[in-house]
Design a protein around this motif. Structure first.
Motif, PDB file in Angstrom:
ATOM      1  N   ASN A   2       3.132   7.308   1.331  1.00 31.89           N
ATOM      2  CA  ASN A   2       3.922   6.106   1.076  1.00 31.89           C
ATOM      3  C   ASN A   2       5.159   6.048   1.966  1.00 31.89           C
ATOM      4  OD1 ASN A   2       2.130   5.370  -0.875  1.00 31.89           O
ATOM      5  ND2 ASN A   2       3.265   6.420  -2.515  1.00 31.89           N
ATOM      6  N   ARG A   5       4.169   5.006   5.444  1.00 34.51           N
ATOM      7  CA  ARG A   5       3.859   3.581   5.468  1.00 34.51           C
ATOM      8  C   ARG A   5       5.131   2.749   5.517  1.00 34.51           C
ATOM      9  NH1 ARG A   5      -1.031   2.543   1.110  1.00 34.51           N
ATOM     10  NH2 ARG A   5      -2.693   3.554   2.313  1.00 34.51           N
ATOM     11  N   LYS A  25      -1.823  -7.491   0.182  1.00 31.58           N
ATOM     12  CA  LYS A  25      -1.829  -6.070   0.542  1.00 31.58           C
ATOM     13  C   LYS A  25      -1.676  -5.190  -0.709  1.00 31.58           C
ATOM     14  CE  LYS A  25      -0.006  -6.684   5.223  1.00 31.58           C
ATOM     15  NZ  LYS A  25       1.123  -6.391   6.148  1.00 31.58           N
ATOM     16  N   ARG A  29      -4.233  -2.473  -2.184  1.00 34.69           N
ATOM     17  CA  ARG A  29      -3.790  -1.105  -2.477  1.00 34.69           C
ATOM     18  C   ARG A  29      -4.161  -0.709  -3.902  1.00 34.69           C
ATOM     19  NH1 ARG A  29       2.555   0.494  -2.049  1.00 34.69           N
ATOM     20  NH2 ARG A  29       2.436   2.678  -2.742  1.00 34.69           N
ATOM     21  N   SER A  33      -6.772   2.364  -3.637  1.00 35.18           N
ATOM     22  CA  SER A  33      -6.081   3.657  -3.712  1.00 35.18           C
ATOM     23  C   SER A  33      -6.755   4.561  -4.728  1.00 35.18           C
ATOM     24  CB  SER A  33      -4.608   3.456  -4.083  1.00 35.18           C
ATOM     25  OG  SER A  33      -3.939   2.736  -3.075  1.00 35.18           O
ATOM     26  N   ASP A  38      -0.102   5.878  -6.212  1.00 29.80           N
ATOM     27  CA  ASP A  38      -0.137   4.726  -5.307  1.00 29.80           C
ATOM     28  C   ASP A  38      -0.427   3.440  -6.083  1.00 29.80           C
ATOM     29  OD1 ASP A  38       0.372   6.389  -3.227  1.00 29.80           O
ATOM     30  OD2 ASP A  38      -1.707   6.532  -2.544  1.00 29.80           O
ATOM     31  N   ALA A  42       2.051   0.164  -6.568  1.00 29.03           N
ATOM     32  CA  ALA A  42       1.610  -1.182  -6.196  1.00 29.03           C
ATOM     33  C   ALA A  42       1.751  -2.155  -7.365  1.00 29.03           C
ATOM     34  CB  ALA A  42       0.154  -1.129  -5.720  1.00 29.03           C
TER      35      ALA A  42
END
Length: 915
Positions: A2, A5, A25, A29, A33, A38, A42
Motif C-alpha cells: 500500500n 502504491r 479503482k 481493489r 485483493s 487491503d 478500500a
C-alpha cells in the motif's frame, strides 16, 4: 504494498483521476485483493467518498459491499465500514432500491459487536424511512425478527438502545400486525421502565422517543389498548403528572414530554374507541387517581398555556359519558378565596375574549363532555338560571352563559349558545324548565323570557357567527318539545321574520343562516300540537307555499348539510377550528340536522288529507296503544294476584306438612303408650300366678339362659366362618404348590414354607374339630337340662361350673384361632406377592428369550442373503474378467495385487533403511 502504491500514485504525471475513476479503482481493489487489510482500507476509502459521491458509490460499489457482508463476516471492522457506506448510500433517497435489506436484517439481529450492530441499526432505520412497507413485510415474515429487534431495548449500550427506539418507531408505523407483536413482546413494560429511569416528564429526548413509540402502539389499535389496560399500565401513568407545586421551571423538553403523555391518556379514552373499552379505561383512571391528578394540574398556577389546553382536553375525554367521573369533576373547586367550582372558573375563561382561542375551544369541549349523557349535570346548570336558585353574591354557570350569550364578542355568543344547547340535549324536562328563565334587559322595563331575548337578538341582524349560534340553540331547544314550540310561535314577530329570511335572495355568507331559519320553521311544523289557531301545521305549510314555495324551502334547508364546515364538525366531537371565523357548527347539532332534515321535508310536502289520515292513524295507534296498555295493566294485576295466591298455597302446604309431622309424632306417642299398657297388663297377670318362683328355671334366670344361647349361636357362626376360611386356604395352598413346582428349582424354599403352613393349618383344624365336638356336647347337655328339670328345680353346681369353664376356654381358643388365622392370611398374602414376582420375572425372561431368538433368526437370514449376494457378485466379477481376457486386456487377479502390494512395501522399507 500500500505504501509503494501511494508513493507511485503521488509521483504520477498527468491529470488527477475523477471521483468515479477513484471509486472504480477502489471497487476493483475490494474485489481482487487477497489480503483482508487491503480490502478493509478500500472499504474505508469508499465510506469516506460515499457522502460526496453517493450516487457513484451506490452504482459501482453496491454489489461489492454486499459481497463483503457475506464473505468477511469474521472481521467486525470491515463489516462496520460496509454498513456505514450502505447507510450513506441509502439515506435520504426514497427511490433507491436496495437489495441488501434481507442480508442486513440478519446481521442487525445476530451480531452483538458494536461496530456492526450500531451501523446496522442506523441502516435499517433509514431503510424503514424510505421503504417502510417493504421492509416491514420482510421483518414480519422473518423468524423471530421482531423479537430480536425488541432486544435492542435491553442493550446496555445507550446509543444502541436509543437508536433502537427510533428503529421501532419506524417499524411500528401504520402496521397493526407488527404493533401487536411488539406489544406482546413486553414492550409496554420495557418502555415504562425506561421512562421511569430517565426521569419521567423531567427526562430528555429518550423519554420523548419512548412516548412516541407508545403512541404508535396504542393509537387506533383496540387490541393493544385492551392489553395496556388489562396489564395495569394505566396506573403507572399517574406519577407522570405529579408536577409539584413549583411550576416555574418548564423546559421545552418537559413541555413536549407532558404533551405526549396527555395524548397517551386521550388515546385510551378517545370517543372513537368502542364505548365499552372507553368506559373501562375511564373507570380505571378514576380509581387509580389519574383523573384527580389531572384536575390538580388543571387548577394549578404557572402551567404553560399549551399544557393547560391539552390537560383540559384530556380531562374532557376522561369524564365524557362517565357519570362517576362527571360527578367528581362537578365537585372540584379551584384554590381561590372563596373556593369556586372548576366549571365556573373554566366558563369564565371561555367567555373571556382575551383568552387564547384554542383554550376557549378546549373549555367548551370540557363543558360539552361534562354534560354528555349527564341529565343530573344538565339539571344543575339549568337550575342556576332559574329565579328561585339565583345567588346574587356568587357567580354561577348560568350567569356566565347568559353573559356570554348577549356579549359584544361573537365568539362568546357562539360558545355560550352551544354550551347552553348541550344543557338541553335530549332532556325534555330541562327544555321546559328553561322556558321559566326571565331576563332583566334594562331598568324600568319588564323582564323578558330567555327565548324572547334570543329571537330579539336574531332580528337585530348581528354577526353571522352570533346568529348561527342562536339558531342552533333555538333548534335544539324547541325540537321534540311542543310546549317550547308553542312559546316560540306565541310571539307574533317570529314567523314573519323566519319567512322573510328564507324567501330573500341573500349572499353566500347568508345562505347558512337561511338554511337554519328553514330548519327552525320546519321544527315548528313537525312538533306543532295545533294549540295556536293562527299557527297550526296546516296554516304554516300554506304560508310556506305562498311566501316561499315548497321546493325553495327544501332547497334552502339543504344549504346546511352542503356547507363545507358541516362535514368537518360531523367527524368528531371535539371543536377544532383553524380560526374563530370558521367556528360555525357543533358536532351534536349535526346529528340533529341529519335526524330532522328528512322528517321536515316529508312534513312540508304532505297535503291536508294526508295529514288527516296520519292523524287518524295516529289516533288509532294511540287508541291501540291505550288498549294494549290497559291489557298490560290487567295482566300485571293478574300476575300479582297469581303470585299472591302462589305464596298462599306455598304457605298452606308448609303448614300442612308441619301438621302431618305433628300427627305422625302423636301417633307414635300413642303407640308407645299402648305398648307400655300391654307390658303393665302382662306384669299384672304374672303377679296373679300362684307360683312365685316360676320365673326361674333350673336355677338360672330366663334372661341369662337367653344370653347363653345367643353366645352359643355366635360361636357356631364363627366356627362355620373359620371352616370356610380353612377350606379357602387349602385350595390356595394347593394352587400355590402347583404353581411353585412349575416355577423350577428356584422355588424350593418357597415350597417348604408352604408345606409348613399347611401342616400348621391342619393341626389347627384338628383342634377346632375337637372343640366343635365338645361344644356340641355342651349344647346337648344345656338343652336336655332345659327340657327336663330335676326334682329340686336346679342343676348341680359342679356341672354348671364345669360348663362355664369350658365355655370360657372355648372362647379363649376361638380368639387364639382368630389371631392365628389373621397371621396365616398375612403370610398367604406375602407368599402370593413373592410368587407373583417370580412369575413376572419368568415371564420377562421368556419374552426376552423369544425376542433374542427372533433377532438371531433375522440375523441369520440377513447373513444368508448377504452371502448369496456376495456369491453372485463374485460370479459376475469372474465372468467380466474372463470377457476382458478374451478381449486381450490385462487383468490382475487379487492374488497378483496382494503380491504387488507386498513388493512395494518391501521397497519402501529398504529405502528407509538406506536413509
Amino acid at each position: 504494498m500500500n505504501f509503494f502504491r501511494g508513493v507511485m500514485g503521488g509521483q504520477a504525471a498527468g491529470p488527477q483521476p475523477s471521483g468515479a475513476e477513484t471509486i472504480q479503482k477502489l471497487c476493483d481493489r475490494v474485489a481482487s485483493s487477497t489480503l483482508l487489510e487491503d480490502r478493509r482500507d478500500a472499504v474505508r476509502a469508499l465510506k469516506s467518498l460515499s457522502k460526496k459521491y453517493r450516487m457513484e458509490v451506490g452504482t459501482q460499489a453496491m454489489d461489492h459491499l454486499i459481497n463483503i457482508l457475506q464473505t468477511d463476516r469474521s472481521d467486525s471492522e470491515i463489516l462496520g465500514y460496509a454498513l456505514d457506506t450502505l447507510y450513506n448510500i441509502i439515506c435520504n433517497d426514497e427511490e433507491e432500491d436496495c437489495p441488501v435489506k434481507i442480508i442486513l436484517l440478519n446481521y442487525v439481529l445476530t451480531e452483538f459487536d458494536f461496530h456492526v450492530r450500531w451501523p446496522g441499526v442506523k441502516l435499517l432505520t433509514a431503510l424503514l424511512k424510505n421503504q417502510g412497507v417493504q421492509v416491514q413485510g420482510i421483518i414480519l415474515v422473518s423468524p423471530m425478527g421482531v423479537s430480536r429487534l425488541m432486544d435492542l431495548l435491553a442493550d446496555s449500550r445507550e446509543v444502541i438502545r436509543n437508536d433502537g427506539l427510533l428503529l421501532l418507531q419506524q417499524l411500528t408505523k401504520s402496521n397493526a400486525a407488527i404493533q401487536k407483536i411488539v406489544a406482546f413482546e413486553n414492550a409496554f413494560e420495557r418502555l415504562l421502565d425506561i421512562i421511569t429511569e430517565e426521569g419521567s416528564s423531567d427526562g430528555g429526548i429518550v423519554v420523548e422517543d419512548c412516548l412516541l413509540l407508545l403512541l404508535n402502539l396504542l393509537k387506533n389499535n383496540s387490541s393493544n389498548q385492551n392489553f395496556f389496560k388489562e396489564g395495569s399500565y394505566i396506573q403507572r401513568m399517574k406519577p407522570w403528572f405529579e408536577v409539584g407545586d413549583d411550576n416555574s421551571g418548564w423546559s421545552a423538553q418537559k413541555v413536549t414530554n407532558l404533551h405526549l403523555m396527555l395524548q397517551l391518556v386521550r388515546v385510551m379514552v378517545s370517543p372513537v374507541n368502542s364505548p365499552g373499552a372507553t368506559a373501562s379505561c375511564q373507570k380505571s383512571m378514576y380509581q387509580c387517581g389519574l383523573l384527580q391528578q389531572l384536575c390538580t394540574i388543571l387548577m394549578a398556577t404557572g402551567v404553560p398555556a399549551d399544557i393547560l389546553t391539552e390537560t383540559i382536553n384530556t380531562v374532557s375525554e376522561v369524564i365524557r359519558g362517565s357519570q362517576v367521573n362527571q360527578d367528581y369533576f362537578a365537585s372540584v373547586n379551584a384554590p381561590s378565596n372563596p373556593p369556586r367550582p372548576a366549571i365556573v372558573v373554566l366558563l369564565m375563561s371561555m367567555v373571556n375574549e382575551r383568552q387564547p382561542f384554542v383554550l376557549r375551544c378546549a373549555v367548551l369541549y370540557c363543558f360539552q363532555c361534562f354534560l354528555y349523557k349527564n341529565q343530573k349535570g344538565q339539571g344543575e346548570i339549568v337550575a342556576t338560571l332559574l329565579p328561585s336558585t339565583i345567588d346574587a353574591n356568587s357567580i354561577s354557570a348560568g350567569q356566565l352563559l347568559c353573559g356570554g350569550l348577549f356579549s359584544a364578542d361573537s365568539l362568546s355568543n357562539w360558545c355560550a349558545a352551544v354550551a347552553l344547547a348541550h344543557a338541553l340535549q335530549d332532556n325534555l324536562t330541562q327544555k321546559e324548565q328553561l322556558l321559566r328563565v326571565q331576563l332583566a334587559t334594562s331598568l324600568g322595563k319588564p323582564p323578558v323570557s330567555l327565548l324572547q331575548q334570543c329571537t330579539n337578538i336574531l332580528s337585530q341582524g348581528s354577526k353571522v357567527q352570533t346568529r348561527v349560534g342562536l339558531l342552533m340553540l333555538l333548534c335544539t331547544w324547541i325540537s321534540n318539545c311542543p310546549i317550547a314550540v308553542t312559546h316560540f310561535l306565541h310571539n307574533q314577530e317570529n314567523v314573519p321574520f323566519l319567512t322573510a329570511q328564507i324567501s330573500e335572495n341573500l349572499g353566500e355568507d347568508e345562505r347558512l343562516v337561511q338554511g337554519l331559519c328553514a330548519l327552525l320553521l320546519g321544527i315548528c311544523i313537525y312538533y306543532n300540537d295545533n294549540s295556536l289557531e293562527n299557527y297550526t301545521k296546516e296554516k304554516l305549510k300554506q304560508l310556506i307555499e305562498k311566501r316561499i314555495g315548497k321546493e325553495n324551502f327544501v332547497e334552502k334547508l339543504g344549504f346546511i348539510t352542503k356547507h363545507e364546515l358541516y362535514s368537518r364538525a360531523a367527524q368528531k366531537p371535539q371543536p377544532v377550528f383553524p380560526s374563530p371565523e370558521q367556528m360555525l357548527f357543533d358536532h351534536e347539532f349535526t346529528k340533529l340536522v341529519k335526524e330532522l332534515e328528512g322528517m321536515i321535508t316529508k312534513a312540508v310536502h304532505k297535503s291536508s288529507e294526508e295529514e288527516k289520515k296520519e292523524e287518524e292513524v295516529k289516533k288509532t295507534l294511540e287508541q291501540h296503544d291505550n288498549i294494549v296498555t290497559q291489557y298490560k295493566e290487567l295482566i300485571r294485576e293478574q300476575d300479582a294476584q297469581i303470585q299472591e295466591l302462589k305464596e298462599q298455597v306455598s304457605s298452606m302446604a308448609s303448614q300442612t306438612e308441619q301438621m302431618q309431622t305433628t300427627i305422625t309424632q302423636q301417633v307414635s306417642q300413642i303407640q308407645q303408650h299402648k305398648d307400655q299398657y300391654n307390658i303393665l297388663k302382662l306384669k299384672l297377670g304374672k303377679d296373679n300366678q300362684s307360683q312365685g318362683d316360676g320365673s326361674q328355671m333350673n336355677g338360672l334366670q330366663t334372661e341369662e339362659l337367653t344370653q347363653l344361647r345367643e353366645e352359643m349361636e355366635e360361636l357356631r357362626k364363627q366356627h362355620t366362618l373359620l371352616q370356610s376360611q380353612l377350606g379357602d386356604k387349602d385350595a390356595l395352598i394347593n394352587t400355590l404348590t402347583a404353581e411353585g413346582s412349575a416355577a423350577g428349582s428356584d422355588n424350593t424354599e418357597l415350597l417348604k414354607e408352604l408345606e409348613a403352613l399347611r401342616s400348621q393349618v391342619q393341626s389347627q383344624s384338628a383342634e377346632i374339630n375337637q372343640m366343635k365336638t365338645e361344644r356340641q356336647e355342651l349344647l346337648r347337655r344345656a338343652e336336655s337340662s332345659d327340657a327336663a328339670p330335676s326334682s329340686d328345680g336346679s342343676l348341680d353346681a359342679a356341672k354348671m361350673a364345669e360348663l362355664e369353664s369350658r365355655l370360657a376356654a372355648l372362647t379363649t381358643d376361638t380368639e387364639r384361632l382368630k389371631g392365628e388365622a389373621k397371621s396365616s392370611s398375612e403370610s398367604r398374602a406375602e407368599l402370593e406377592q413373592q410368587l407373583a414376582s417370580v412369575n413376572s420375572t419368568v415371564a420377562i425372561l421368556q419374552t426376552e428369550k423369544a425376542k433374542l431368538q427372533t433377532e438371531v433368526q433375522e440375523s441369520k437370514k440377513e447373513q444368508d442373503d448377504l452371502l448369496m449376494l456376495l456369491a453372485d457378485q463374485d460370479q459376475k466379477i469372474h465372468s467380466l474378467k474372463q470377457k476382458l481376457k478374451e478381449l486381450g486386456e490385462t487383468v490382475d487377479d487379487e492374488d497378483d495385487l496382494d503380491a504387488r502390494d507386498q513388493t512395494d512395501d518391501d521397497e519402501e522399507e529398504e529405502d528407509d533403511d538406506e536413509d
